[in-house]
Design a protein around this motif. Structure first.
Motif, PDB file in Angstrom:
ATOM      1  N   LYS A   5       0.849  -1.311   0.034  1.00  0.00           N
ATOM      2  CA  LYS A   5       0.051   0.106  -0.047  1.00  0.00           C
ATOM      3  C   LYS A   5       0.820   1.329   0.029  1.00  0.00           C
ATOM      4  O   LYS A   5       1.926   1.123   0.673  1.00  0.00           O
ATOM      5  CB  LYS A   5      -1.040   0.099   1.302  1.00  0.00           C
ATOM      6  CG  LYS A   5      -1.782  -1.140   1.509  1.00  0.00           C
ATOM      7  CD  LYS A   5      -3.213  -0.918   0.485  1.00  0.00           C
ATOM      8  CE  LYS A   5      -3.809  -2.180   0.816  1.00  0.00           C
ATOM      9  NZ  LYS A   5      -5.163  -2.057   0.041  1.00  0.00           N
ATOM     10  N   ASN A   6       0.215   2.395  -0.886  1.00  0.00           N
ATOM     11  CA  ASN A   6       1.262   3.591  -0.884  1.00  0.00           C
ATOM     12  C   ASN A   6       0.366   4.743  -0.708  1.00  0.00           C
ATOM     13  O   ASN A   6      -0.877   4.470  -0.727  1.00  0.00           O
ATOM     14  CB  ASN A   6       1.818   3.852  -2.139  1.00  0.00           C
ATOM     15  CG  ASN A   6       3.246   2.638  -2.590  1.00  0.00           C
ATOM     16  OD1 ASN A   6       3.888   2.266  -1.621  1.00  0.00           O
ATOM     17  ND2 ASN A   6       3.201   2.092  -3.768  1.00  0.00           N
ATOM     18  N   SER A   7       1.004   5.687  -0.071  1.00  0.00           N
ATOM     19  CA  SER A   7       0.027   7.045   0.099  1.00  0.00           C
ATOM     20  C   SER A   7      -0.012   7.688  -1.292  1.00  0.00           C
ATOM     21  O   SER A   7       1.299   7.946  -1.876  1.00  0.00           O
ATOM     22  CB  SER A   7       0.636   7.717   1.001  1.00  0.00           C
ATOM     23  OG  SER A   7       0.532   7.158   2.288  1.00  0.00           O
ATOM     24  N   TYR A   8      -1.157   8.387  -1.438  1.00  0.00           N
ATOM     25  CA  TYR A   8      -1.099   9.146  -2.578  1.00  0.00           C
ATOM     26  C   TYR A   8      -1.997  10.389  -2.521  1.00  0.00           C
ATOM     27  O   TYR A   8      -2.810  10.458  -1.397  1.00  0.00           O
ATOM     28  CB  TYR A   8      -1.934   8.309  -3.930  1.00  0.00           C
ATOM     29  CG  TYR A   8      -1.220   7.172  -4.351  1.00  0.00           C
ATOM     30  CD1 TYR A   8      -0.375   7.360  -5.340  1.00  0.00           C
ATOM     31  CD2 TYR A   8      -1.374   5.945  -3.671  1.00  0.00           C
ATOM     32  CE1 TYR A   8       0.380   6.048  -5.909  1.00  0.00           C
ATOM     33  CE2 TYR A   8      -0.639   4.693  -4.267  1.00  0.00           C
ATOM     34  CZ  TYR A   8       0.099   5.018  -5.264  1.00  0.00           C
ATOM     35  OH  TYR A   8       0.796   3.700  -5.527  1.00  0.00           O
ATOM     36  N   SER A  67      -6.629  12.739  -0.475  1.00  0.00           N
ATOM     37  CA  SER A  67      -5.218  11.927   0.024  1.00  0.00           C
ATOM     38  C   SER A  67      -5.886  10.570   0.344  1.00  0.00           C
ATOM     39  O   SER A  67      -6.709  10.617   1.180  1.00  0.00           O
ATOM     40  CB  SER A  67      -4.656  12.544   1.233  1.00  0.00           C
ATOM     41  OG  SER A  67      -4.186  13.921   1.063  1.00  0.00           O
ATOM     42  N   THR A  69      -4.715   6.038   0.692  1.00  0.00           N
ATOM     43  CA  THR A  69      -3.827   4.879   0.423  1.00  0.00           C
ATOM     44  C   THR A  69      -4.552   3.790  -0.159  1.00  0.00           C
ATOM     45  O   THR A  69      -5.455   3.506   0.017  1.00  0.00           O
ATOM     46  CB  THR A  69      -3.379   4.426   2.078  1.00  0.00           C
ATOM     47  OG1 THR A  69      -3.208   5.532   2.870  1.00  0.00           O
ATOM     48  CG2 THR A  69      -2.502   3.292   1.979  1.00  0.00           C
ATOM     49  N   PRO A  72      -0.492  -0.066  -5.760  1.00  0.00           N
ATOM     50  CA  PRO A  72      -0.201   0.911  -6.532  1.00  0.00           C
ATOM     51  C   PRO A  72      -1.004   0.748  -7.934  1.00  0.00           C
ATOM     52  O   PRO A  72      -1.191   1.428  -8.927  1.00  0.00           O
ATOM     53  CB  PRO A  72       1.333   0.326  -6.924  1.00  0.00           C
ATOM     54  CG  PRO A  72       1.621  -0.103  -5.617  1.00  0.00           C
ATOM     55  CD  PRO A  72       0.455  -0.755  -5.059  1.00  0.00           C
ATOM     56  N   THR A  75      -4.090   3.130  -8.957  1.00  0.00           N
ATOM     57  CA  THR A  75      -4.012   4.373  -9.815  1.00  0.00           C
ATOM     58  C   THR A  75      -4.131   4.606 -11.163  1.00  0.00           C
ATOM     59  O   THR A  75      -4.450   5.415 -11.703  1.00  0.00           O
ATOM     60  CB  THR A  75      -2.679   5.273  -9.138  1.00  0.00           C
ATOM     61  OG1 THR A  75      -1.348   4.286  -9.744  1.00  0.00           O
ATOM     62  CG2 THR A  75      -2.578   5.311  -7.687  1.00  0.00           C
ATOM     63  N   ARG A  95       2.313   9.941  -6.003  1.00  0.00           N
ATOM     64  CA  ARG A  95       2.564   9.171  -4.583  1.00  0.00           C
ATOM     65  C   ARG A  95       3.266  10.116  -3.765  1.00  0.00           C
ATOM     66  O   ARG A  95       4.502  10.735  -4.157  1.00  0.00           O
ATOM     67  CB  ARG A  95       3.389   7.932  -5.017  1.00  0.00           C
ATOM     68  CG  ARG A  95       3.590   7.115  -3.970  1.00  0.00           C
ATOM     69  CD  ARG A  95       4.111   5.861  -4.486  1.00  0.00           C
ATOM     70  NE  ARG A  95       5.563   6.320  -3.977  1.00  0.00           N
ATOM     71  CZ  ARG A  95       6.954   5.330  -4.173  1.00  0.00           C
ATOM     72  NH1 ARG A  95       6.649   4.170  -5.154  1.00  0.00           N
ATOM     73  NH2 ARG A  95       7.921   5.715  -3.589  1.00  0.00           N
ATOM     74  N   LYS A  96       2.872  10.041  -2.429  1.00  0.00           N
ATOM     75  CA  LYS A  96       3.620  10.831  -1.456  1.00  0.00           C
ATOM     76  C   LYS A  96       4.866   9.886  -0.983  1.00  0.00           C
ATOM     77  O   LYS A  96       4.674   8.668  -0.675  1.00  0.00           O
ATOM     78  CB  LYS A  96       2.703  11.071  -0.406  1.00  0.00           C
ATOM     79  CG  LYS A  96       1.533  12.071  -0.808  1.00  0.00           C
ATOM     80  CD  LYS A  96       0.780  12.787   0.473  1.00  0.00           C
ATOM     81  CE  LYS A  96      -0.051  11.773   1.381  1.00  0.00           C
ATOM     82  NZ  LYS A  96      -1.075  12.314   2.064  1.00  0.00           N
ATOM     83  N   ASP A  97       5.826  10.469  -0.614  1.00  0.00           N
ATOM     84  CA  ASP A  97       6.796   9.913   0.176  1.00  0.00           C
ATOM     85  C   ASP A  97       6.506   9.450   1.510  1.00  0.00           C
ATOM     86  O   ASP A  97       5.705  10.141   2.411  1.00  0.00           O
ATOM     87  CB  ASP A  97       8.357  10.853   0.203  1.00  0.00           C
ATOM     88  CG  ASP A  97       8.649  11.013  -0.955  1.00  0.00           C
ATOM     89  OD1 ASP A  97       8.800  10.255  -1.783  1.00  0.00           O
ATOM     90  OD2 ASP A  97       9.235  12.025  -1.016  1.00  0.00           O
ATOM     91  N   SER A  98       6.936   8.331   2.082  1.00  0.00           N
ATOM     92  CA  SER A  98       6.288   7.773   3.137  1.00  0.00           C
ATOM     93  C   SER A  98       7.532   8.079   4.252  1.00  0.00           C
ATOM     94  O   SER A  98       8.438   8.491   4.102  1.00  0.00           O
ATOM     95  CB  SER A  98       6.392   6.190   3.003  1.00  0.00           C
ATOM     96  OG  SER A  98       5.506   5.595   2.095  1.00  0.00           O
TER      97      SER A  98
END
Length: 98
Positions: A5-8, A67, A69, A72, A75, A95-98
């Motif tokens: 999971k990534n933050s976007y 914002s 999560t 990938p 998206t 994509r936001k940096d973690s």
């Protein structure tokens, strides 16, 4: 791989020619779509703003920043839906940096 999971953040501009009800309906549609494939952290509706330059002969647009999560792969699907939805003038997903 699907466990990643990534933050976007996504920002999209809707045409003000749609009217308030249609704009609210589209914003809700995108929020529901994102919630179905991930989790929403924040929703910031900036409202009607003047565009920096005309897009499709329009001077104003309705801005929304979300914002979230998700995996990938989602998206690409979200971007595709933004592109085929009438009334979306511009959209951006980062994509936001973690």
């Amino acid at each position: 791989m699907s466990g990643v999971k990534n933050s976007y953040e996504t920002v999209f501009i809707l045409s003000t020619k749609l009217g308030e009800d249609a704009i609210a309906s589209l914003v809700q549609k995108f929020k529901d779509l994102i919630e179905a494939h991930g989790t929403i952290d924040t929703v910031d509706e900036w409202g009607k703003r003047r565009l920096a330059y005309p897009i499709q002969k329009q001077e104003e647009g309705y801005y929304t920043l979300i914002s979230f999560t998700s995996a990938p792969e989602f998206t690409a699907e979200l971007d595709r839906i933004f592109k085929i939805t009438d009334g979306v003038l511009r959209s951006l997903i980062i994509r936001k940096d973690s």
